[in-house]
Scaffold this motif. Structure first.
Motif, mmCIF file in Angstrom:
data_model
loop_
_atom_site.group_PDB
_atom_site.id
_atom_site.type_symbol
_atom_site.label_atom_id
_atom_site.label_comp_id
_atom_site.label_asym_id
_atom_site.label_seq_id
_atom_site.Cartn_x
_atom_site.Cartn_y
_atom_site.Cartn_z
ATOM 1 N N ILE A 286 -22.025 44.096 17.727
ATOM 2 C CA ILE A 286 -20.688 43.500 17.760
ATOM 3 C C ILE A 286 -20.172 43.469 19.194
ATOM 4 O O ILE A 286 -20.002 44.515 19.833
ATOM 5 N N ALA A 287 -19.917 42.268 19.699
ATOM 6 C CA ALA A 287 -19.388 42.095 21.052
ATOM 7 C C ALA A 287 -17.874 42.282 21.049
ATOM 8 O O ALA A 287 -17.166 41.716 20.203
ATOM 9 N N ILE A 288 -17.383 43.099 21.963
ATOM 10 C CA ILE A 288 -15.938 43.282 22.107
ATOM 11 C C ILE A 288 -15.296 41.920 22.365
ATOM 12 O O ILE A 288 -15.769 41.146 23.191
ATOM 13 N N GLY A 289 -14.244 41.638 21.635
ATOM 14 C CA GLY A 289 -13.518 40.376 21.792
ATOM 15 C C GLY A 289 -13.983 39.260 20.873
ATOM 16 O O GLY A 289 -13.307 38.236 20.755
ATOM 17 N N SER A 290 -15.125 39.443 20.206
ATOM 18 C CA SER A 290 -15.640 38.396 19.317
ATOM 19 C C SER A 290 -14.845 38.369 18.013
ATOM 20 O O SER A 290 -14.106 39.303 17.689
ATOM 21 N N ALA A 291 -15.019 37.326 17.233
ATOM 22 C CA ALA A 291 -14.348 37.214 15.932
ATOM 23 C C ALA A 291 -14.780 38.354 15.002
ATOM 24 O O ALA A 291 -13.960 38.889 14.255
ATOM 25 N N GLU A 292 -16.055 38.730 15.048
ATOM 26 C CA GLU A 292 -16.569 39.806 14.203
ATOM 27 C C GLU A 292 -15.977 41.170 14.571
ATOM 28 O O GLU A 292 -15.902 42.072 13.757
ATOM 29 N N TRP A 293 -15.577 41.328 15.825
ATOM 30 C CA TRP A 293 -15.030 42.583 16.345
ATOM 31 C C TRP A 293 -13.606 42.842 15.849
ATOM 32 O O TRP A 293 -13.201 43.986 15.696
ATOM 33 N N LYS A 294 -12.880 41.787 15.548
ATOM 34 C CA LYS A 294 -11.479 41.933 15.132
ATOM 35 C C LYS A 294 -11.365 42.721 13.837
ATOM 36 O O LYS A 294 -12.240 42.669 12.973
#
Length: 182
Positions: free
Chosen positions: A69-77
């Motif tokens: 999970i990349a910080i700032g990605s949609a999946e991270w929210k």
């Protein structure tokens, strides 16, 4: 001494794993907030540096950059329902399964005079179990909430609960937690 709720990684990436657990997580958050008991939410994510070779983070090496999970990605929210109830000072960013490693979680718990933690969220057998074991190893009485945790499948869910319950702490249902706390 207080009891704190630890809501682990209720992020968009894991939404499909938490459809059954989400209503119970929200019940627990509501109860803890209404009783002015400490609540902390973890948010798992990786920096661009961690997602780039040679992959300094062991989870990125295990799952690869596309499975991380990349910080700032949609999946991270955070999931929208969780984002609505999470206060900014309750958020603990993390980059490994254990919410105590590389974070301020232990200091926050000690500052709040916490002696017991109630763990819920996702994934039962990875981040929830690892964080709950780590809490136990740090001297906190620890409860893991069966129906407020989710993971990839029922077999993994039950295995995570069974291992934790054998040697580390109590496995409870949401209704039991609500009955035992003020």
């Amino acid at each position: 001494m207080a009891t704190a709720l630890l809501v682990v990684d209720m992020q968009s990436f894991f939404s499909s794993m938490t459809t059954k657990a989400l209503p119970n997580v929200l019940k627990l958050v509501s109860h803890f907030h209404s009783q002015a008991l400490p609540v902390f939410f973890t948010q798992h994510g990786h920096t661009k540096e961690e997602l780039s070779p040679p992959y300094p983070n062991p989870l990125v090496r295990k799952w690869g950059p596309d499975g991380s999970i990349a910080i700032g990605s949609a999946e991270w929210k955070l999931q929208p329902e969780i984002e609505e109830v999470c206060k900014a000072d309750e958020l603990v960013p993390k980059n490994t399964y254990d919410a105590f490693i590389n974070t301020q979680l232990e200091a926050k718990l000690k500052d709040a005079w916490v002696c017991r933690v109630v763990v819920c969220g996702t994934m039962t057998d990875c981040c929830c179990d690892t964080t709950a074991r780590s809490a136990f190893n740090r001297g906190f009485e620890t409860w893991l909430v069966d129906d407020a945790c989710g993971t990839a499948n029922e077999k993994q869910h039950k295995a995570g609960l069974r291992g934790f319950g054998f040697a580390f702490g109590e496995i409870m249902m949401t209704k039991d937690v609500l009955q035992k706390l003020p």
